[in-house]
Design a protein around this motif. Structure first.
Motif, PDB file in Angstrom:
ATOM      1  N   PRO A 221     -41.194   2.449   9.387  1.00  0.00           N
ATOM      2  CA  PRO A 221     -40.492   3.014   8.233  1.00  0.00           C
ATOM      3  C   PRO A 221     -39.930   4.405   8.543  1.00  0.00           C
ATOM      4  CG  PRO A 221     -42.849   3.261   7.956  1.00  0.00           C
ATOM      5  CD  PRO A 221     -42.650   2.478   9.231  1.00  0.00           C
ATOM      6  N   ILE A 222     -38.972   4.832   7.733  1.00  0.00           N
ATOM      7  CA  ILE A 222     -38.412   6.177   7.873  1.00  0.00           C
ATOM      8  C   ILE A 222     -38.916   7.067   6.744  1.00  0.00           C
ATOM      9  CG2 ILE A 222     -36.308   7.573   7.925  1.00  0.00           C
ATOM     10  CD1 ILE A 222     -34.882   5.211   9.166  1.00  0.00           C
ATOM     11  N   ILE A 223     -38.633   6.674   5.528  1.00  0.00           N
ATOM     12  CA  ILE A 223     -39.103   7.470   4.388  1.00  0.00           C
ATOM     13  C   ILE A 223     -40.056   6.684   3.504  1.00  0.00           C
ATOM     14  CG2 ILE A 223     -37.058   8.935   4.336  1.00  0.00           C
ATOM     15  CD1 ILE A 223     -36.008   7.224   2.030  1.00  0.00           C
ATOM     16  N   ALA A 224     -40.253   5.414   3.803  1.00  0.00           N
ATOM     17  CA  ALA A 224     -41.166   4.601   3.008  1.00  0.00           C
ATOM     18  C   ALA A 224     -42.579   5.167   3.082  1.00  0.00           C
ATOM     19  CB  ALA A 224     -41.157   3.156   3.508  1.00  0.00           C
ATOM     20  N   GLY A 225     -43.260   5.178   1.955  1.00  0.00           N
ATOM     21  CA  GLY A 225     -44.634   5.664   1.923  1.00  0.00           C
ATOM     22  C   GLY A 225     -44.766   7.135   1.600  1.00  0.00           C
ATOM     23  N   ILE A 226     -43.649   7.862   1.563  1.00  0.00           N
ATOM     24  CA  ILE A 226     -43.702   9.283   1.242  1.00  0.00           C
ATOM     25  C   ILE A 226     -43.805   9.459  -0.273  1.00  0.00           C
ATOM     26  CG2 ILE A 226     -42.497  11.493   1.365  1.00  0.00           C
ATOM     27  CD1 ILE A 226     -41.111  10.545   3.868  1.00  0.00           C
ATOM     28  N   THR A 227     -44.803  10.160  -0.715  1.00  0.00           N
ATOM     29  CA  THR A 227     -44.983  10.448  -2.134  1.00  0.00           C
ATOM     30  C   THR A 227     -44.938  11.960  -2.347  1.00  0.00           C
ATOM     31  OG1 THR A 227     -47.396  10.635  -1.995  1.00  0.00           O
ATOM     32  CG2 THR A 227     -46.481   8.426  -2.310  1.00  0.00           C
ATOM     33  N   TRP A 228     -44.902  12.371  -3.604  1.00  0.00           N
ATOM     34  CA  TRP A 228     -44.914  13.802  -3.915  1.00  0.00           C
ATOM     35  C   TRP A 228     -46.162  14.466  -3.347  1.00  0.00           C
ATOM     36  CZ3 TRP A 228     -40.681  16.171  -5.280  1.00  0.00           C
ATOM     37  CH2 TRP A 228     -39.682  15.477  -5.964  1.00  0.00           C
ATOM     38  N   ALA A 229     -47.255  13.718  -3.293  1.00  0.00           N
ATOM     39  CA  ALA A 229     -48.508  14.282  -2.786  1.00  0.00           C
ATOM     40  C   ALA A 229     -48.428  14.576  -1.288  1.00  0.00           C
ATOM     41  CB  ALA A 229     -49.670  13.324  -3.066  1.00  0.00           C
ATOM     42  N   HIS A 230     -47.538  13.843  -0.567  1.00  0.00           N
ATOM     43  CA  HIS A 230     -47.410  14.030   0.882  1.00  0.00           C
ATOM     44  C   HIS A 230     -46.509  15.204   1.246  1.00  0.00           C
ATOM     45  CE1 HIS A 230     -48.331   9.501   1.101  1.00  0.00           C
ATOM     46  NE2 HIS A 230     -49.400  10.153   1.507  1.00  0.00           N
ATOM     47  N   LEU A 231     -45.639  15.619   0.326  1.00  0.00           N
ATOM     48  CA  LEU A 231     -44.608  16.603   0.664  1.00  0.00           C
ATOM     49  C   LEU A 231     -45.157  17.936   1.172  1.00  0.00           C
ATOM     50  CD1 LEU A 231     -41.876  16.018  -2.075  1.00  0.00           C
ATOM     51  CD2 LEU A 231     -41.929  15.229   0.300  1.00  0.00           C
ATOM     52  N   PRO A 232     -46.217  18.497   0.576  1.00  0.00           N
ATOM     53  CA  PRO A 232     -46.720  19.773   1.113  1.00  0.00           C
ATOM     54  C   PRO A 232     -47.161  19.677   2.576  1.00  0.00           C
ATOM     55  CG  PRO A 232     -47.597  19.399  -1.081  1.00  0.00           C
ATOM     56  CD  PRO A 232     -46.926  18.125  -0.671  1.00  0.00           C
TER      57      PRO A 232
END
Length: 328
Positions: A221-232
């Motif tokens: 995946p490239i962006i799949a699985g990215i959530t707001w919780a992962h951004l920091p």
């Protein structure tokens, strides 16, 4: 001088926390997905600094595209992918220490590729560092040979990248931050191509025998699985560790010299395991502590020799203080 030490301190903290951050992120992202995001973000952060240098010195980038593709391949696609796989499969503290000896391999490659003479002090530093590495690995009682092999291969290939980058810098007049920025961008694009290939049916057939390899190299995946919780955490890895970490290192080098800036990588083998123990609760064995001390001794020998040579060089006429050796 106070600002220079500040750059050194910030770079040291960021680089020493790298394995910890990647270990935490590795639980949510695949190795190649995380590598792609990390170096794309880091490269974007460094490009403005690089373009400023390119414009100031009226350099041309397109004729040297093959150089950046080569360094991106060795550094990002090969070395850092192996590095991320090592972080996932082995203790972060051990990976940090093993990877920190990549200057040993850079010295050997400088002898083989650039035909630079190895001084007696450099050879002693290499031997001492290898002894420290063997103490940590403890070949008679290997518990995780795959993780150790991945970390060691990553260190070897990063040492090769350092020399290829240095050769390109010397030949075409790029400074360290410019080489690093476009190496990151080129490597991220090469990873994107590999990610695209992972969706072809042949990828599934190649890795069908191993669920672990399938998860790592099939339908990445490239962006799949990215959530707001992962951004920091992603921001810390991409902007902090990969982008600002290198920027602070080169700013320290530009304001002082290579020896002062290289303190970052002499402190990392001692600091990274302590941080891993505190934040990841990893156990550090007695043999690891002994090995770290031996490697630090090897680093000090190398640092003293480098500082001495720079002082001697500064006393000579027509001395060139330029050194584009990239961080390790």
């Amino acid at each position: 001088m106070r600002r220079t030490l500040g750059y050194v301190l910030l770079s040291t903290l960021l680089f020493s926390s790298m394995e910890i951050a990647l270990k935490l992120a590795g639980a949510s992202f695949g190795a190649l997905q995380l590598n792609f995001l990390r170096f794309l973000i880091g490269g974007v952060i460094l490009v403005p600094f690089a373009m400023s240098y390119v414009r100031k010195n009226q350099l041309r980038l397109l004729p040297h595209l093959s150089l950046f593709l080569a360094t991106g391949l060795v550094c990002v696609l090969i070395s850092m992918t192996l590095y991320q796989l090592a972080v996932i499969s082995a203790p972060a503290s051990m990976v940090a220490v093993i990877f920190s000896i990549n200057p040993v391999f850079a010295l050997l490659f400088s002898f083989l590729i650039l035909h630079e003479r190895l001084s007696r002090t450099s050879i002693i530093s290499v031997v001492v560092s290898v002894i420290g590495l063997l103490v940590i690995i403890d070949p008679a009682h290997l518990s995780n040979p795959a993780g150790l092999l991945l970390a060691l291969t990553s260190a070897v290939t990063f040492g090769l990248y350092s020399i290829l980058s240095r050769r390109g810098s010397q030949k075409y007049g790029y400074n360290g931050i410019t080489m690093t920025a476009f190496t990151f961008i080129a490597g991220a694009l090469e990873l994107l191509v590999l990610i695209g290939l992972s969706y072809l049916p042949i990828a599934g057939h190649l890795f069908a025998h191993s669920p672990q390899l399938t998860a790592a190299f099939v339908r990445i995946p490239i962006i799949a699985g990215i959530t707001w919780a992962h951004l920091p955490l992603l921001a810390y890895i991409g902007i902090g560790v990969t982008g600002l970490g290198f920027a602070f290192y080169f700013l320290a080098m530009e304001r002082s010299d290579v020896s002062t800036a290289s303190l970052v990588f002499f402190i990392k083998p001692g600091l990274a395991p302590i941080m891993a123990t505190i934040l990841l609760h990893e156990n550090i064995t007695v043999t690891t502590i002994i090995g770290v001390v031996i490697i630090l001794i090897g680093s000090v020998i190398s640092f003293i020799n480098q500082e001495f040579m720079e002082r001697v060089g500064a006393m000579l006429p027509f001395h060139s203080h330029h050194n584009n050796m990239l961080p390790h």
